[in-house]
Design a protein around this motif. Structure first.
Motif, short mmCIF file in Angstrom:
data_model
loop_
_atom_site.label_atom_id
_atom_site.label_comp_id
_atom_site.label_asym_id
_atom_site.label_seq_id
_atom_site.Cartn_x
_atom_site.Cartn_y
_atom_site.Cartn_z
N TYR A 99 20.31 54.57 26.07
CA TYR A 99 21.33 53.66 26.57
C TYR A 99 20.85 53.15 27.92
O TYR A 99 20.75 53.90 28.88
N GLY A 100 20.52 51.86 27.97
CA GLY A 100 19.94 51.27 29.18
C GLY A 100 20.99 50.91 30.21
O GLY A 100 21.30 49.74 30.42
N ARG A 101 21.58 51.92 30.86
CA ARG A 101 22.57 51.66 31.90
C ARG A 101 21.89 50.97 33.09
O ARG A 101 20.76 51.28 33.44
N ARG A 102 22.58 50.03 33.71
CA ARG A 102 22.00 49.21 34.77
C ARG A 102 22.65 49.49 36.11
O ARG A 102 23.80 49.91 36.20
N ALA A 103 21.87 49.24 37.15
CA ALA A 103 22.44 49.25 38.49
C ALA A 103 23.45 48.11 38.62
O ALA A 103 23.29 47.05 38.02
N GLN A 104 24.49 48.34 39.40
CA GLN A 104 25.54 47.35 39.56
C GLN A 104 25.28 46.50 40.81
O GLN A 104 24.72 46.97 41.79
N ARG A 105 25.70 45.26 40.75
CA ARG A 105 25.62 44.37 41.91
C ARG A 105 26.98 43.72 42.13
O ARG A 105 27.81 43.64 41.22
N ARG A 106 27.20 43.27 43.35
CA ARG A 106 28.49 42.67 43.66
C ARG A 106 28.57 41.27 43.07
O ARG A 106 27.66 40.47 43.20
N SER A 107 29.69 40.99 42.43
CA SER A 107 29.92 39.69 41.82
C SER A 107 30.69 38.79 42.78
O SER A 107 31.33 39.25 43.73
N ARG A 108 30.63 37.50 42.52
CA ARG A 108 31.43 36.56 43.30
C ARG A 108 32.90 36.61 42.92
O ARG A 108 33.75 36.19 43.70
N ARG A 109 33.19 37.09 41.74
CA ARG A 109 34.57 37.19 41.30
C ARG A 109 35.27 38.36 42.00
O ARG A 109 34.61 39.29 42.48
N HIS A 110 36.59 38.30 42.02
CA HIS A 110 37.38 39.35 42.65
C HIS A 110 38.22 40.05 41.60
O HIS A 110 38.50 39.51 40.52
N ARG A 111 38.66 41.24 41.94
CA ARG A 111 39.54 42.02 41.09
C ARG A 111 40.65 42.61 41.96
O ARG A 111 40.46 42.83 43.17
N PRO A 112 41.83 42.87 41.39
CA PRO A 112 42.90 43.50 42.17
C PRO A 112 42.47 44.87 42.67
O PRO A 112 41.80 45.63 41.96
N ALA A 113 42.84 45.20 43.89
CA ALA A 113 42.44 46.48 44.48
C ALA A 113 43.52 46.94 45.46
O ALA A 113 44.33 46.14 45.95
N HIS A 114 43.50 48.24 45.73
CA HIS A 114 44.45 48.79 46.70
C HIS A 114 44.00 48.48 48.13
O HIS A 114 44.83 48.37 49.03
N ARG A 115 42.70 48.39 48.32
CA ARG A 115 42.15 48.07 49.63
C ARG A 115 41.22 46.87 49.50
O ARG A 115 40.58 46.69 48.48
N GLY A 116 41.17 46.08 50.53
CA GLY A 116 40.31 44.90 50.51
C GLY A 116 40.96 43.76 51.27
O GLY A 116 41.87 43.96 52.08
N ILE A 117 40.48 42.56 50.98
CA ILE A 117 41.03 41.39 51.65
C ILE A 117 42.35 40.99 51.02
O ILE A 117 42.67 41.36 49.90
N LEU A 118 43.15 40.24 51.79
CA LEU A 118 44.47 39.82 51.32
C LEU A 118 44.33 38.81 50.18
O LEU A 118 43.61 37.81 50.30
N ASP A 119 45.03 39.07 49.09
CA ASP A 119 45.08 38.15 47.95
C ASP A 119 46.31 37.25 48.14
O ASP A 119 47.43 37.61 47.75
N GLN A 120 46.09 36.11 48.76
CA GLN A 120 47.21 35.25 49.12
C GLN A 120 47.92 34.71 47.88
O GLN A 120 49.16 34.64 47.84
N ARG A 121 47.20 34.31 46.87
CA ARG A 121 47.81 33.73 45.68
C ARG A 121 48.74 34.71 44.99
O ARG A 121 49.88 34.38 44.64
N ARG A 122 48.27 35.92 44.73
CA ARG A 122 49.12 36.91 44.06
C ARG A 122 50.31 37.28 44.92
O ARG A 122 51.43 37.49 44.41
N THR A 123 50.11 37.37 46.24
CA THR A 123 51.22 37.72 47.13
C THR A 123 52.30 36.64 47.11
O THR A 123 53.50 36.93 47.03
N ILE A 124 51.87 35.37 47.19
CA ILE A 124 52.84 34.27 47.20
C ILE A 124 53.55 34.15 45.86
O ILE A 124 54.77 33.92 45.79
N ARG A 125 52.81 34.30 44.74
CA ARG A 125 53.44 34.22 43.43
C ARG A 125 54.50 35.31 43.25
O ARG A 125 55.58 35.07 42.72
#
Length: 357
Positions: free
Chosen positions: A140-166
């Motif tokens: 099973y060729g598991r790969r090293a992970q890299r940071r994507s440009r996409r975002h995901r919901p998280a408990h810590r991180g930057i403020l998600d303005q769109r989700r907060t306003i909605r």
């Protein structure tokens, strides 16, 4: 069950198809555990597989579904288990059956699979090579992970303005600040397999290794054959069955067992494709019939694009090996890792390197 090992190997293959990291090492651990358990007990087989084949809590729901589907209606026959490792005495030279006063040493006979893991595939018989190819399919060729440009919901991180306003518009007040973080994705791998005449003893095994990588991460792996022409073979290697995948790849490779022009092929790849942020893996012995200076120039370009450059040379597995060929000497300054590629153990080490790159 007439063959417990074959059935449990098929179960591990089913788990891998469902996304569980049930690789060759975990499958061997399961078989060793079943030696000490009652294989007629469904509960004991369940817990043995769960403790050896699952790596993360996310694997448990998949494991439960696969176990229920795979073993539904199967009844094990009593008394059948995996044959244990046999120990036998080693007699010194000159000792007969009556024996002398010398001490008797107990030597554990290594399993056939463990012996084949470290043997050069070019020196194996057809039956032994087929067994190695079956074990390669379990990788099973598991790969090293890299940071994507996409975002995901998280408990810590930057403020998600769109989700907060909605949420505020829906509830009428700001009840909670929503946060987001960058998602991760597997790092891409670009694999080049040398199919020239000098690599003929290793070409089929390398293509089966490429098939295992493509099957484990179809979207993050691109495979090419190199010889006198650069040929993309990713689509052909996506077939589920290794034999069918290799047959399809062989039909599209026009330069099988021909010469080697690595410099021209690297130039063709960099002209029509790219390896930005990817791990470039070149499986070749470095015999270059073209201009080594051209290969050095193209390797420098590839090294500037790729996250890491790994060169897999089958001859690196021997202690007295030195990179003296023109192609290897030209490419060596731009290689991050020069690794062996002559045995199953070497391919397993390469998959771990891809996971930690």
């Amino acid at each position: 069950m007439t063959d417990l090992a074959a059935i449990m190997t098929g179960f591990a293959r089913t788990l891998r198809a469902a996304g569980v990291a049930a690789d060759h090492a975990r499958t061997q651990s399961l078989l060793l555990a079943l030696e000490h358990l009652d294989v007629t007990s469904r509960a004991e087989v369940y817990w043995a597989g769960r403790l050896t084949l699952c790596a993360t809590p996310d694997d448990l729901p998949r494991y439960n579904r696969c176990f229920t589907a795979y073993f539904a209606g199967l009844t094990a026959s009593a008394g059948r288990t995996v044959p244990p490792v046999v120990s036998r005495p080693a007699l010194a030279e000159g000792d007969g059956e009556s024996g002398g006063e010398g001490p008797e040493r107990r030597v554990g006979a290594a399993s056939r699979a463990e012996i084949l893991r470290h043997r050069d595939v070019a020196k194996l018989t057809a039956a032994e090579r087929a067994e190695v190819h079956r074990m390669l399919a379990l990788l099973y060729g598991r790969r090293a992970q890299r940071r994507s440009r996409r975002h995901r919901p998280a408990h810590r991180g930057i403020l998600d303005q769109r989700r907060t306003i909605r949420e505020a518009l829906r509830k009428g007040e700001v009840a909670r600040l929503r946060r987001k973080a960058h998602a991760t994705r597997p790092r891409r791998v670009v694999l080049f397999v040398d199919v020239s005449g000098s690599m003929a003893p290793y070409a089929e095994t390398l293509l089966r290794f490429a098939h295992a990588l493509v099957r484990s991460e179809p979207r993050a792996t691109r495979a090419f054959s190199i010889g006198t022409r650069l040929t993309p073979i990713t689509t052909e290697l996506r077939h589920r069955d290794p034999g069918t995948a290799l047959d399809e790849a062989s039909r599209v490779i026009p330069d099988w067992s021909g010469g080697t022009r690595l410099g021209e092929e690297m130039r063709a790849f960099l002209r029509n494709h790219h390896a930005r942020g990817a791990i470039a893996v070149i499986a070749s012995d470095g015999w270059e019939r073209g201009d080594p200076a051209l290969l050095g120039t193209q390797m420098a370009r590839l090294a500037r694009q790729a996250h890491r450059v790994i060169w897999v040379n089958p001859h690196k597995g021997y202690e007295d090996y030195q990179p003296l060929t023109g192609g290897m000497r030209a490419a060596l300054p731009y290689i991050d890792d020069l690794v062996a590629g002559h045995s199953l153990a070497a391919y397993e080490a390469l998959t771990r390197r891809l996971a930690d790159a």
